[in-house]
Design a protein around this motif. Structure first.
Motif, PDB file in Angstrom:
ATOM      1  N   LYS A 200      52.244   5.348  25.296  1.00  0.00           N
ATOM      2  CA  LYS A 200      51.544   4.140  25.757  1.00  0.00           C
ATOM      3  C   LYS A 200      52.411   3.324  26.696  1.00  0.00           C
ATOM      4  CE  LYS A 200      52.690   1.644  21.449  1.00  0.00           C
ATOM      5  NZ  LYS A 200      53.154   2.812  20.676  1.00  0.00           N
ATOM      6  N   TRP A 201      53.733   3.442  26.547  1.00  0.00           N
ATOM      7  CA  TRP A 201      54.629   2.686  27.428  1.00  0.00           C
ATOM      8  C   TRP A 201      54.625   3.278  28.835  1.00  0.00           C
ATOM      9  CZ3 TRP A 201      55.320  -1.566  25.086  1.00  0.00           C
ATOM     10  CH2 TRP A 201      55.471  -1.593  23.702  1.00  0.00           C
ATOM     11  N   LEU A 203      52.146   4.978  30.192  1.00  0.00           N
ATOM     12  CA  LEU A 203      50.832   4.697  30.765  1.00  0.00           C
ATOM     13  C   LEU A 203      50.713   3.231  31.165  1.00  0.00           C
ATOM     14  CD1 LEU A 203      48.817   6.819  28.209  1.00  0.00           C
ATOM     15  CD2 LEU A 203      48.927   7.256  30.675  1.00  0.00           C
ATOM     16  N   GLY A 204      51.261   2.342  30.334  1.00  0.00           N
ATOM     17  CA  GLY A 204      51.259   0.925  30.678  1.00  0.00           C
ATOM     18  C   GLY A 204      52.096   0.659  31.917  1.00  0.00           C
ATOM     19  N   CYS A 254      46.381   4.100  27.647  1.00  0.00           N
ATOM     20  CA  CYS A 254      47.450   3.369  26.955  1.00  0.00           C
ATOM     21  C   CYS A 254      46.934   2.767  25.654  1.00  0.00           C
ATOM     22  CB  CYS A 254      48.007   2.291  27.869  1.00  0.00           C
ATOM     23  SG  CYS A 254      49.147   1.136  27.070  1.00  0.00           S
TER      24      CYS A 254
END
Length: 349
Positions: A200-201, A203-204, A254
């Motif tokens: 998720k990091w 993608l963020g 994310c």
């Protein structure tokens, strides 16, 4: 026994954020266009406005991608519910304006205009009507066929959307069709394939990087040339902008990796569409803009930011409460007419 539907709070949180982005984007629009003299006079003030605009421009794409992520099943009562929600919220806004002593139209034609002036609701309704065909296509097509269609679709729609008003730079139902199918593709194929390779990091960070890139380009152009600024805004500030679509998709992926379950978030997400209908009602809109421009004129930057953020949250919460009344009214109508109800348009399926 019929399986109960459970909302995924991580995606519902993103739905809330997307609608807050919509409201914030409209707040930024209240300050007018980015003219070179304005920006050069207060460059860092406008950098904040441009960066905020850029961070929020994917709001519509995210909202429709979420619909595609969950998919939706067409039912007649779903159409009626959407229409009722528009009519109910718009009518309540007329009552609110009357109660506050605001001027109202003196011709029935102008009242009617307020009900069909919601461009998003119109495009979303057309998308909903098309979902049986879209779902059938997704069910019959394999990953390769769906991917080829999406590539072909955007290869034509993206450039054409800048020249043909029927496509309107992403404001049309045609663009919503592409986003819906992209949302299905992300959930069915791309998200499982990415697995743990894209956290998720990461993608963020993709969303953040694209946001900073677009904001930097627009801010730099506005400091140098109005012609370049106009061109860049038209190119980059469109719902069909590939960078905006990629950033929106990355943000959806994310949030899909966040583990979260909250009854409060789920309840708040149910009022997201009402927040759009409330603050964008045709005759509420001028008062909405004036409120934020007046705040800006009266307060310095930091107090204004706090008051603006509080006002945006207040609008959203008021919409959630109003939508509770709308749901009660709808259930009452369904009980009287004995129509079988369908989940709210924000309900996971």
């Amino acid at each position: 026994m019929k399986k109960s539907l459970t909302r995924q709070s991580n995606i519902e949180l993103l739905r809330i954020i997307a609608m807050l982005m919509v409201i914030t984007l409209h707040v930024c629009n209240a300050f007018g266009s980015w003219l070179v003299p304005r920006v050069t006079a207060h460059p860092f003030h406008w950098l904040g406005i441009i960066l905020t605009n850029t961070a929020c421009i994917g709001c519509v794409d995210i909202f429709v991608l979420i619909t595609g992520w969950f998919g939706t099943r067409f039912k007649l009562s779903g159409v009626l519910k959407l229409v009722f929600q528009v009519v109910f919220i718009a009518s309540c806004m007329f009552v609110m304006l009357w109660a506050l002593g605001c001027s109202l139209p003196n011709n029935w034609h102008y009242y009617v205009q307020a009900y069909w002036s919601y461009w998003f609701a119109c495009s979303y309704l057309v998308l909903y009507l098309l979902t049986p065909a879209l779902n059938a296509f997704v069910e019959q097509a394999d990953e390769r066929s769906l991917r080829r269609f999406l590539i072909t679709f955007y290869a034509f729609v993206v450039p054409l959307s800048y020249f043909f008003t029927d496509l309107g730079r992403g404001f049309s139902a045609i663009s919503f069709v592409g986003l819906y199918l992209l949302g299905r593709y992300l959930r069915l194929y791309l998200s499982p394939r990415l697995g743990d390779d894209f956290s998720k990091w990461k993608l963020g960070s993709i969303w953040l990087g694209i946001t900073v890139l677009i904001a930097g380009l627009l801010w730099t152009c506005t400091l140098t040339s109005q012609t370049a600024t106009t061109y860049m805004v038209n190119a980059l500030f469109a719902y069909t902008d590939p960078l905006v679509i990629i950033a929106s998709s990355a943000l959806l992926l994310c949030f899909a990796r966040i583990k979260l379950q909250s009854h409060t978030i789920n309840w708040l997400a149910m009022g997201s569409f009402a927040a759009y209908l409330m603050h964008q009602q045709l005759y509420v809109r001028p008062h909405f803009f004036k409120w934020f421009t007046d705040l800006d004129a009266q307060f310095s930057t930091l107090p204004y930011m706090l008051l603006a953020a509080g006002s945006i949250m207040g609008v959203y919460l008021l919409a959630c409460l109003l939508d509770v009344v709308r749901r009660w009214a709808w259930k009452g109508i369904m009980a009287i007419t004995r129509f079988k109800t369908t989940p709210n348009i924000t309900q996971n399926e």
